[in-house]
Design an enzyme around this catalytic site. Sequence first.
Site, PDB file in Angstrom:
ATOM      1  CG  MET A  82      15.484  22.437  56.500  1.00 30.13           C
ATOM      2  SD  MET A  82      16.767  23.551  55.776  1.00 30.13           S
ATOM      3  CE  MET A  82      15.703  24.816  55.031  1.00 30.13           C
ATOM      4  N   GLY A 129      20.596  14.718  53.717  1.00 35.09           N
ATOM      5  CA  GLY A 129      21.660  14.231  54.598  1.00 35.09           C
ATOM      6  C   GLY A 129      22.964  13.923  53.892  1.00 35.09           C
ATOM      7  CB  SER A 130      24.447  14.847  50.625  1.00 34.60           C
ATOM      8  OG  SER A 130      24.464  16.249  50.654  1.00 34.60           O
ATOM      9  CG  ASN A 131      26.991  18.680  53.847  1.00 34.90           C
ATOM     10  OD1 ASN A 131      28.098  18.613  53.315  1.00 34.90           O
ATOM     11  ND2 ASN A 131      26.103  19.616  53.533  1.00 34.90           N
ATOM     12  CG  HIS A 157      25.079  29.868  54.593  1.00 30.67           C
ATOM     13  ND1 HIS A 157      23.725  29.835  54.842  1.00 30.67           N
ATOM     14  CD2 HIS A 157      25.257  30.835  53.665  1.00 30.67           C
ATOM     15  CE1 HIS A 157      23.121  30.743  54.103  1.00 30.67           C
ATOM     16  NE2 HIS A 157      24.023  31.375  53.373  1.00 30.67           N
ATOM     17  CG  ASN A 180      24.547  25.881  59.785  1.00 31.02           C
ATOM     18  OD1 ASN A 180      24.103  24.800  59.390  1.00 31.02           O
ATOM     19  ND2 ASN A 180      24.113  27.037  59.321  1.00 31.02           N
TER      20      ASN A 180
END
Lengths: 199, 199
Positions: free
Chosen positions: B89, B11-13, B108, B106
């Site tokens: 995921m 969950g760093s983003n 990537h 999203n």
Amino acid sequence: MKIAVFCSGNGSNFQAIADSVKAGDIKADISVMVCDNPKAFAIERAKKLGIETFVTSLKDHKSRQDFEKAILAELEVRKIELVVLAGFMKVLSADFIAKYKNRIINIHPALLPSFAGTDGIGDAIKYGVKATGVTVHFVDAGVDTGPIILQDAVEVRPDDTHDSLAERIHKIEHQLYPRVVKLFVEGRIKIEGRVVKIT
Amino acid sequence: MKIAVFCSGNGSNFQAIADSVKAGDIKADISVMVCDNPKAFAIERAKKLGIETFVTSLKDHKSRQDFEKAILAELEVRKIELVVLAGFMKVLSADFIAKYKNRIINIHPALLPSFAGTDGIGDAIKYGVKATGVTVHFVDAGVDTGPIILQDAVEVRPDDTHDSLAERIHKIEHQLYPRVVKLFVEGRIKIEGRVVKIT
């Protein structure tokens, strides 16, 4: 080291590499500029640079095989050790490539493996990427699939047209391609599997 | 604007976006953090941030459809306008995506269209690219094929491992993702065909 540069058109990357040779930055000789288009501006550049040319069109020959044979004969006589494709618009056969395995390099106006093929710049714009760039790679039997030597990214700006993006990409090409030729001549490029290591 | 962030792991983003909201840079509320993994560290982060969580695993439901129904119900109750996938995921179904068309984004860890799929960093290293990066894109029914909002390039260094490259890529992610959420909240992202224009 004896180098052949292959062109079909403007030859601005040929010019950039020849300028680096003249400046003493690349310690090698461009023995010949091979050209498949008698109207290419690259021929004018070669004359001004005092570089010999070998001009032969596919249609001067009975077959593609004969066309390539003529070029190979020219490279062999001159003991060429590195073939630099600089806007050469013919795809070389697997036989030709095998004869100069890991000695043919190409420049592509996109960050491979994205946007291989003939319009790397237009395809990137149509896809809508925000970052594209330039790739210099070894040529293998595929189209733009060989081991990557160097890449440099270029931002796609909101107001970019094909022309404005091409201009920035060509500027990067003219820096990147002489850098790679210099690394090759200095023996600093090693291929491990499909990964290139610069030493 | 009410935002849901979807996580499965670290969950760093999510943290980076929540920090930007807290700093007043993004003028929106993260109403809920949706998580499909009860052991995810993202849940700890949410607690510390005072953000509500909705935790539900695929295996808590009879089918993937039921799993998605439960999440959709949660989003509808909360009147969510933007879904931010941040290391989530599970691939969402076409039905789910259609309900939030052009409202699911999203991130990537590669320069799409290169290296789509689950290991963008490892695949880039194996291919031997010298430039990779980060892409934030709208989610469509394909895997990593939706319109690209922003990208940022990251150099691959000769001595890079998966870990060292991942570290630099994650740093870029934590800058890029809050920037895109801010642009979305401010209504500055327009989709024309498959090309995104930032106004």
